[in-house]
Design a protein around this motif. Structure first.
Motif, PDB file in Angstrom:
ATOM      1  N   GLY A  94     -15.381   3.974  -3.332  1.00 34.47           N
ATOM      2  CA  GLY A  94     -15.713   3.489  -4.790  1.00 34.47           C
ATOM      3  C   GLY A  94     -16.829   2.672  -5.223  1.00 34.47           C
ATOM      4  O   GLY A  94     -17.692   2.557  -4.251  1.00 34.47           O
ATOM      5  N   PRO A  95     -17.242   2.377  -6.304  1.00 36.65           N
ATOM      6  CA  PRO A  95     -18.376   1.630  -6.791  1.00 36.65           C
ATOM      7  C   PRO A  95     -18.321   0.416  -6.033  1.00 36.65           C
ATOM      8  O   PRO A  95     -17.247  -0.368  -5.985  1.00 36.65           O
ATOM      9  CB  PRO A  95     -18.249   1.503  -8.253  1.00 36.65           C
ATOM     10  CG  PRO A  95     -17.339   2.568  -8.716  1.00 36.65           C
ATOM     11  CD  PRO A  95     -16.554   2.694  -7.854  1.00 36.65           C
ATOM     12  N   GLN A  96     -19.374  -0.005  -5.495  1.00 32.82           N
ATOM     13  CA  GLN A  96     -19.518  -1.238  -4.800  1.00 32.82           C
ATOM     14  C   GLN A  96     -20.636  -2.217  -5.539  1.00 32.82           C
ATOM     15  O   GLN A  96     -21.404  -1.871  -5.805  1.00 32.82           O
ATOM     16  CB  GLN A  96     -19.779  -0.981  -3.217  1.00 32.82           C
ATOM     17  CG  GLN A  96     -18.987  -0.230  -2.470  1.00 32.82           C
ATOM     18  CD  GLN A  96     -17.496  -1.095  -2.467  1.00 32.82           C
ATOM     19  OE1 GLN A  96     -17.577  -2.104  -1.926  1.00 32.82           O
ATOM     20  NE2 GLN A  96     -16.430  -0.443  -2.861  1.00 32.82           N
ATOM     21  N   PRO A  97     -20.465  -3.496  -5.331  1.00 31.77           N
ATOM     22  CA  PRO A  97     -21.432  -4.592  -6.012  1.00 31.77           C
ATOM     23  C   PRO A  97     -22.553  -4.574  -5.222  1.00 31.77           C
ATOM     24  O   PRO A  97     -22.666  -4.364  -3.898  1.00 31.77           O
ATOM     25  CB  PRO A  97     -20.613  -5.810  -5.861  1.00 31.77           C
ATOM     26  CG  PRO A  97     -19.253  -5.560  -5.464  1.00 31.77           C
ATOM     27  CD  PRO A  97     -19.124  -4.238  -5.036  1.00 31.77           C
ATOM     28  N   LEU A  98     -23.788  -4.433  -5.774  1.00 33.87           N
ATOM     29  CA  LEU A  98     -25.162  -4.807  -5.535  1.00 33.87           C
ATOM     30  C   LEU A  98     -25.495  -5.839  -4.814  1.00 33.87           C
ATOM     31  O   LEU A  98     -26.485  -6.291  -4.165  1.00 33.87           O
ATOM     32  CB  LEU A  98     -26.055  -3.964  -6.324  1.00 33.87           C
ATOM     33  CG  LEU A  98     -25.916  -2.690  -6.587  1.00 33.87           C
ATOM     34  CD1 LEU A  98     -26.979  -2.360  -7.723  1.00 33.87           C
ATOM     35  CD2 LEU A  98     -26.230  -1.685  -5.427  1.00 33.87           C
ATOM     36  N   GLY A  99     -24.872  -6.765  -5.547  1.00 36.07           N
ATOM     37  CA  GLY A  99     -25.335  -8.449  -5.288  1.00 36.07           C
ATOM     38  C   GLY A  99     -24.930  -9.152  -3.844  1.00 36.07           C
ATOM     39  O   GLY A  99     -23.685  -8.838  -3.456  1.00 36.07           O
ATOM     40  N   HIS A 100     -25.793  -9.803  -3.243  1.00 31.39           N
ATOM     41  CA  HIS A 100     -25.569 -10.504  -2.064  1.00 31.39           C
ATOM     42  C   HIS A 100     -25.627 -11.974  -2.360  1.00 31.39           C
ATOM     43  O   HIS A 100     -26.843 -12.444  -2.937  1.00 31.39           O
ATOM     44  CB  HIS A 100     -26.380 -10.056  -0.926  1.00 31.39           C
ATOM     45  CG  HIS A 100     -26.207  -8.673  -0.337  1.00 31.39           C
ATOM     46  ND1 HIS A 100     -25.436  -8.326   0.492  1.00 31.39           N
ATOM     47  CD2 HIS A 100     -26.945  -7.571  -0.978  1.00 31.39           C
ATOM     48  CE1 HIS A 100     -25.600  -7.127   0.831  1.00 31.39           C
ATOM     49  NE2 HIS A 100     -26.534  -6.600  -0.112  1.00 31.39           N
ATOM     50  N   ALA A 101     -24.862 -12.760  -2.157  1.00 36.80           N
ATOM     51  CA  ALA A 101     -24.784 -14.177  -2.495  1.00 36.80           C
ATOM     52  C   ALA A 101     -23.984 -15.094  -1.483  1.00 36.80           C
ATOM     53  O   ALA A 101     -22.973 -14.559  -1.068  1.00 36.80           O
ATOM     54  CB  ALA A 101     -24.391 -14.510  -3.766  1.00 36.80           C
ATOM     55  N   VAL A 102     -24.436 -16.011  -0.929  1.00 36.02           N
ATOM     56  CA  VAL A 102     -24.035 -17.030   0.087  1.00 36.02           C
ATOM     57  C   VAL A 102     -24.263 -18.322  -0.439  1.00 36.02           C
ATOM     58  O   VAL A 102     -25.360 -18.683  -0.549  1.00 36.02           O
ATOM     59  CB  VAL A 102     -24.206 -16.738   1.414  1.00 36.02           C
ATOM     60  CG1 VAL A 102     -23.600 -17.452   2.428  1.00 36.02           C
ATOM     61  CG2 VAL A 102     -24.116 -15.178   1.841  1.00 36.02           C
ATOM     62  N   GLY A 103     -23.201 -18.861  -0.645  1.00 36.74           N
ATOM     63  CA  GLY A 103     -23.478 -20.850  -0.839  1.00 36.74           C
ATOM     64  C   GLY A 103     -22.089 -21.469  -0.476  1.00 36.74           C
ATOM     65  O   GLY A 103     -20.795 -20.803  -0.767  1.00 36.74           O
ATOM     66  N   ASP A 104     -22.190 -22.541  -0.365  1.00 45.22           N
ATOM     67  CA  ASP A 104     -20.914 -23.806  -0.346  1.00 45.22           C
ATOM     68  C   ASP A 104     -21.442 -24.933  -0.638  1.00 45.22           C
ATOM     69  O   ASP A 104     -22.749 -25.396  -0.654  1.00 45.22           O
ATOM     70  CB  ASP A 104     -20.358 -23.268   1.211  1.00 45.22           C
ATOM     71  CG  ASP A 104     -21.434 -23.860   2.312  1.00 45.22           C
ATOM     72  OD1 ASP A 104     -22.577 -24.105   1.834  1.00 45.22           O
ATOM     73  OD2 ASP A 104     -21.139 -23.731   3.238  1.00 45.22           O
ATOM     74  N   ALA A 105     -20.409 -25.735  -1.203  1.00 39.18           N
ATOM     75  CA  ALA A 105     -20.755 -27.134  -1.776  1.00 39.18           C
ATOM     76  C   ALA A 105     -19.422 -27.654  -1.470  1.00 39.18           C
ATOM     77  O   ALA A 105     -18.241 -27.038  -1.496  1.00 39.18           O
ATOM     78  CB  ALA A 105     -21.044 -27.171  -3.211  1.00 39.18           C
TER      79      ALA A 105
END
Length: 531
Positions: A50-61
């Motif tokens: 099915g449709p998949q997100p295009l965005g890549h994001a990695v972060g933590d606080a």
């Protein structure tokens, strides 16, 4: 094991404690590793459908309201790698962190419920570098998405430091979000907050002698002759309590009002960690932003004694890291705290970025000044509450060192794994309080620091792909940007192929369940009928 918390609850706390102790780490935040193929021709463990997100994001606080360390830098760090143990920095004999908040986003996580994790944890602790799992936390994970936050009270578990501290009422709030179609492009990806009603730390220093008579224990050194050593011993004999209680300034036991503790925070304090996407000026794409904030009204040192020190927090610290994927436009914004140290209505100093350290001496009056009281002398105040005379004969046996930790910032260009981009990380601390011995305290085998209390540890990290995070999704039937991370041929799109995988894992789960049930049943020996 009864009461063992699931891995998803223990994972963020472990990430925060490692990050707080070791500074900004690099690489994708710790999640379940992607299983690799056994053979080159083996299909991947799963394929996108099915449709998949295009965005890549990695972060933590992450943030910790308070961290107590006994005998810092005294325990060797073990490693499974040969020869690395001698190169790693030493750890404290024991340490515990209170009021932990952790927010994490990871588009590259293999398991869907590890894409966003928010956790409020009452406590994390380690003894000799070994950190067991601690229950009692609030946690939310996504996927699936969570429209509402989870709030509630936190119950700190028992630790080896329970006899040295008192923890007030703890509350937490956690919210983790992730979209099935647009991935990290939601309002806020992860938001965790922990609040603590009050806290008192270190009513004793256990690595100091628990007796008042130190005859034969204090040895002369290069700066201390035998006569002065004898005077120190005689002065300590007159104290109302042993040296482990700083001669009577510490209670040696838990108290309900925080009096008798080295450090106390009588008012509500809170920690908040947030990871979200923000706009990039002039671009349709987004930047990854991780923020850690602290709210502390004030700190008291040796509360309830004539030598009480009040630390007023004039400016609250905020640590914010933003990555656009480009080192030129990525940034670290840090609001350094401003702390005013007051004793007896007199300002001893102000801690800020320009003046990050202040030493307050711990002295004992030498024989002949017994009328001053049976307590040590802290800073410029006498045990009677009066000002310190200039001609008073005393010797300093220790130092209370107050210090604001400088911002520690690190950057790294990301190439290929998991995507091309830029990573930015930073750590900071509101206040470090160390108890340091001097040469006059000539006890054998004393470390460089007897104890350390850290208030407001903060860590933030953000990773964005080059050009920023793309908000959108693939169209049905189109390939995703990383459909096959192992490099093996994709699984054929047939009903039999996709039915085999769930059938295999279902059978495996049932088999393991049967083993557990059989192992848990009580064993009964059958009686034989002798006929």
């Amino acid at each position: 094991m009864r009461g063992r918390p699931p891995l998803v609850l223990a994972l963020p706390a472990a990430v925060v404690m490692v990050a707080l102790g070791a500074g900004p780490a690099f690489g994708v935040p710790t999640t379940t590793p992607v299983p690799g193929p056994v053979s080159p021709g083996q299909p991947p463990a799963s394929a996108a459908n099915g449709p998949q997100p295009l965005g890549h994001a990695v972060g933590d606080a992450g943030g910790g309201l308070a961290v107590v360390r006994l005998l810092p830098n005294s325990t060797p760090t073990t490693s499974i790698l040969q020869g690395l143990q001698d190169e790693l920095p030493k750890q404290p004999a024991a340490e515990a962190g209170f009021g932990l908040s952790s927010a994490q986003a990871n588009s590259e996580a293999y398991l869907s419920y590890e894409r966003a994790i928010a956790q409020a944890s009452p406590l994390g602790f380690a003894v000799g570098g070994n950190a067991p799992q601690t229950p009692g936390a609030l946690s939310q994970t996504a996927l699936p998405d969570n429209p509402q936050a989870t709030t509630g009270g936190l119950n700190p578990p028992s630790t080896p430091l329970d006899s040295l501290l008192k923890v007030g009422l703890l509350n937490g709030s956690v919210h983790a979000r992730w979209s099935e179609t647009t991935g990290p492009c939601v309002d806020t990806i992860a938001d965790a907050q922990t609040s603590l009603a009050d806290l008192s730390l270190l009513n004793a220093i256990p690595n100091l002698p628990n007796v008042t008579d130190l005859t034969g224990l204090i040895n002369p050194s290069g700066k201390l002759d035998q006569g002065t050593a004898n005077q120190v011993v005689n002065s300590l004999k007159t104290m109302t309590a042993p040296l482990s209680q700083l001669g009577g300034l510490l209670s040696g036991k838990q108290t309900t009002d925080g009096k008798g503790s080295l450090v106390s925070l009588p008012n509500t304090l809170s920690s908040r960690s947030v990871v979200k996407l923000v706009d990039i000026p002039g671009s349709p794409n987004k930047a990854v932003q991780s923020t850690s904030t602290m709210q502390v009204a004030g700190v008291k040192i040796l509360a309830g004694t004539p030598m009480e020190l009040d630390i007023n927090v004039v400016s609250q610290p905020t640590l914010q890291v933003t990555s656009t994927g480009d080192p030129k436009t990525s940034s670290v914004n840090y609001t350094a705290p401003v702390l005013q140290v007051v004793q007896g209505g007199k300002t001893l100093g102000t801690l800020d970025a320009a003046n990050p350290k202040l030493d307050v001496p711990i002295g004992v009056p030498l024989p002949g000044a017994d009328q001053l009281g049976k307590l040590p002398i802290i800073g410029g105040m006498l045990p009677t509450g009066g000002a310190l005379p200039n001609d008073l004969k005393k010797i300093d046996i220790g130092v209370l060192r107050l210090q604001i930790a400088e911002l520690d910032q690190k950057t790294q260009a990301i190439k290929g794994q998991p995507f091309d981009g830029f990573q930015l990380g930073a750590t900071a601390r509101l206040l470090d309080l160390q108890v340091l011995p001097t040469d006059a305290l000539g006890l054998p085998n004393l470390p460089s620091a007897l104890a350390q209390v850290t208030l407001g540890e903060q860590v933030a990290r953000a990773v964005a792909p080059t050009g920023g995070v793309v908000c959108g999704s693939t169209t049905p039937g189109s390939p995703t940007s990383n459909p096959n991370p192992q490099g093996s041929p994709p699984l054929a799109y047939t009903n039999a192929a996709y039915a085999t995988i769930p059938l295999f894992w279902t059978g495996t789960a049932l088999l393991l369940t049967g083993v557990v049930v059989v192992a848990a049943l009580p064993y009964r020996r059958q009686r034989r009928n002798n006929s």
